[in-house]
Scaffold this motif. Structure first.
Motif, PDB file in Angstrom:
ATOM      1  N   LEU A  71       3.896  -4.488  -1.228  1.00 38.27           N
ATOM      2  CA  LEU A  71       3.670  -3.193  -1.855  1.00 38.27           C
ATOM      3  C   LEU A  71       2.280  -3.168  -2.480  1.00 38.27           C
ATOM      4  O   LEU A  71       1.899  -4.076  -3.219  1.00 38.27           O
ATOM      5  N   THR A  73      -0.569  -0.435  -4.531  1.00 33.05           N
ATOM      6  CA  THR A  73      -0.678   0.841  -5.235  1.00 33.05           C
ATOM      7  C   THR A  73      -2.135   1.270  -5.310  1.00 33.05           C
ATOM      8  O   THR A  73      -3.031   0.444  -5.468  1.00 33.05           O
ATOM      9  N   SER A  96      -1.833   6.909   5.140  1.00 36.13           N
ATOM     10  CA  SER A  96      -0.759   6.724   6.126  1.00 36.13           C
ATOM     11  C   SER A  96      -1.300   6.497   7.533  1.00 36.13           C
ATOM     12  O   SER A  96      -0.576   6.008   8.401  1.00 36.13           O
ATOM     13  N   THR A 102       3.221   1.000   6.717  1.00 35.87           N
ATOM     14  CA  THR A 102       4.525   1.419   7.242  1.00 35.87           C
ATOM     15  C   THR A 102       5.178   2.527   6.426  1.00 35.87           C
ATOM     16  O   THR A 102       6.066   3.214   6.931  1.00 35.87           O
ATOM     17  N   ALA A 103       4.808   2.695   5.177  1.00 36.22           N
ATOM     18  CA  ALA A 103       5.410   3.737   4.341  1.00 36.22           C
ATOM     19  C   ALA A 103       4.427   4.123   3.254  1.00 36.22           C
ATOM     20  O   ALA A 103       3.738   3.267   2.699  1.00 36.22           O
ATOM     21  N   VAL A 104       4.350   5.420   2.948  1.00 36.33           N
ATOM     22  CA  VAL A 104       3.460   5.932   1.903  1.00 36.33           C
ATOM     23  C   VAL A 104       4.207   6.989   1.104  1.00 36.33           C
ATOM     24  O   VAL A 104       4.793   7.917   1.675  1.00 36.33           O
ATOM     25  N   ASP A 105       4.221   6.836  -0.208  1.00 37.45           N
ATOM     26  CA  ASP A 105       4.758   7.857  -1.110  1.00 37.45           C
ATOM     27  C   ASP A 105       3.862   7.917  -2.330  1.00 37.45           C
ATOM     28  O   ASP A 105       3.154   6.945  -2.641  1.00 37.45           O
ATOM     29  N   HIS A 140      12.732   4.279  -2.012  1.00 38.27           N
ATOM     30  CA  HIS A 140      12.728   3.272  -0.950  1.00 38.27           C
ATOM     31  C   HIS A 140      11.402   2.515  -0.912  1.00 38.27           C
ATOM     32  O   HIS A 140      11.381   1.288  -0.749  1.00 38.27           O
ATOM     33  N   THR A 141      10.306   3.218  -1.099  1.00 44.73           N
ATOM     34  CA  THR A 141       8.994   2.579  -0.997  1.00 44.73           C
ATOM     35  C   THR A 141       8.742   1.604  -2.144  1.00 44.73           C
ATOM     36  O   THR A 141       8.223   0.505  -1.935  1.00 44.73           O
ATOM     37  N   TYR A 230       1.860   4.827  -3.537  1.00 43.55           N
ATOM     38  CA  TYR A 230       2.553   3.572  -3.254  1.00 43.55           C
ATOM     39  C   TYR A 230       2.683   3.425  -1.741  1.00 43.55           C
ATOM     40  O   TYR A 230       3.090   4.372  -1.050  1.00 43.55           O
ATOM     41  N   LEU A 231       2.347   2.254  -1.242  1.00 44.70           N
ATOM     42  CA  LEU A 231       2.432   2.059   0.204  1.00 44.70           C
ATOM     43  C   LEU A 231       2.918   0.666   0.533  1.00 44.70           C
ATOM     44  O   LEU A 231       2.714  -0.280  -0.223  1.00 44.70           O
ATOM     45  N   ARG A 232       3.589   0.567   1.663  1.00 47.45           N
ATOM     46  CA  ARG A 232       4.025  -0.714   2.204  1.00 47.45           C
ATOM     47  C   ARG A 232       3.224  -0.991   3.468  1.00 47.45           C
ATOM     48  O   ARG A 232       2.964  -0.087   4.263  1.00 47.45           O
TER      49      ARG A 232
END
Length: 402
Positions: A71, A73, A96, A102-105, A140-141, A230-232
């Protein structure tokens, strides 16, 4: 011509040594227990400190492993004039597009808006709650989940609907979600639909009132700029993604972007907890010193009380070495008794506390091994002077005292 047979010096058998060195402990049980108590407390402190530290670190590292170390930030930093910078509205979308992501919020701070349990609460009592707009995949993120109710969806994100972080729910006194539950946000009612579990990797969410981006813009005048993204990313590409994030999130002013990896902060927190161990280990060492003084005092008193025994044994052929090893062994047994009890108490304290905290019980060999070794060393030092004094006592002097 006849020769007179000479008496030889015989070594004391192990069974005899064990029997003789436990005479004082068997005949003066309370004194033996009290003299060992100081060593037991010191060893228990050492074992408990090292055990709790290892269990805490193991629990935290296991939690980090479960939550993931991938993760990252992205937050708004500061401008050259010291003001708070703004991330572009398009920042989450641009991030993204990075291949390994793989994931962005994202969340956006809604400034100058407070939340209260009801409009009757004075405005100064804000409980340090923040109001933040959020995208829909945030739990989830960041590695959390919904504890009560549900999270926002595509419909409720457009309406005056809110979700509380774990700490925010406690501050406003809400532990369950009931139909029609509301809070006062920005001068109007917002319906509550959920409460989140604590977000270990994103603690700033815990004290937030989360609402959808469209609702924040419609009801609270939010400008749409994210304040935290926040991103994975793929675990093996985290460092590479980290290097590109600032320039990707804000191409015009990459220096005004702050990029961090929350798991690194938690690892540093685990190491910082270990830094306090030296203080408690010092307290344990003081207890061991007190225990050593107690053992030495008891052994000296024992030598004075048992002069007749020493004189009789010397008269019957016991050597100075026999007397010396007897009293030294007795001091070692007292210290070993205290050390064994201390290891048991320290291990029990570690197990109970770790169970309460839901940690794995970890007692490193250094803890119990070092505790026992310290106890034996303390016993040897404390018993050396009394043993030498007993060995130097002449048979006639000892028997004269009878």
């Amino acid at each position: 011509m006849t020769t007179t047979p000479q008496l030889g010096t015989h070594r004391m058998r192990l069974a005899d040594l064990a029997r003789l060195s436990t005479v004082g402990m068997r005949t003066r049980k309370l004194r033996a227990v009290l003299s060992s108590l100081g060593i037991a407390i010191g060893v228990a402190a050492i074992v408990a400190v090292l055990g709790l530290s290892s269990s805490s670190q193991a629990g935290l590292l296991n939690e980090i492993s479960q939550l993931g170390t991938n993760l990252l930030t992205v937050a708004n930093g500061q401008t050259l004039t010291g003001d708070t910078a703004e991330l572009p509205v398009a920042a989450p979308g641009m991030i993204s597009r990075i291949g390994p992501v793989t994931a962005v919020d994202d969340t956006g701070m809604v400034n100058n808006v407070n939340a209260y349990r009801s409009p009757l609460i004075p405005s100064i009592n804000s409980n340090a709650l923040s109001v933040q707009a959020t995208s829909l995949g945030l739990p989830h993120t960041v590695g959390t989940s919904v504890a009560q109710g549900r999270f926002l969806n595509a419909a409720t994100a457009h309406e005056p609907v809110a979700v509380l972080g774990a700490t925010a729910a406690g501050r406003v006194g809400i532990d369950r979600i009931y139909a029609g539950e509301r809070i006062w946000v920005g001068g109007q009612w917002f319906y509550l639909v959920g409460v989140l579990h604590p977000a270990v990797l994103a603690p700033e969410i815990d004290s937030a009132v989360l609402i959808g981006f469209p609702a924040a813009q419609k009801y609270l005048g939010f400008d749409g700029h994210p304040s935290q993204v926040y991103l994975r990313a793929h675990t093996d590409q985290v460092n590479a993604v980290h290097d590109f994030l600032a320039a990707t999130a804000n191409p015009e002013h990459p220096g005004e972007v702050t990029v961090s990896q929350p798991s690194d902060a938690l690892v540093a927190q685990a190491e910082a907890k270990g830094a306090l161990n030296s203080l408690f280990l010092g307290l344990g060492a003081v207890s061991l010193l007190v225990g050593a003084i107690g053992v030495g005092n008891v052994m000296l008193i024992g030598v004075l009380e048992r002069r007749s025994e020493i004189g009789l044994r010397r008269a019957l052929g016991a050597t100075k070495g026999h007397i010396r090893i007897q009293f030294l062994t007795e001091a070692l047994l007292l210290a070993l008794l205290g050390g064994a009890v201390g290891v048991g108490l320290g291990a029990a304290a570690t197990a109970v506390y770790a169970h309460v905290k839901h940690w794995a019980v970890v007692i490193p060999p250094l803890a119990w091994g070092g505790g026992l070794a310290s106890a034996l060393g303390i016993g040897a030092i404390a018993g050396l002077l009394p043993a030498i004094r007993a060995a130097r006592m002449s048979p006639t002097q000892a028997l004269w005292s009878m």
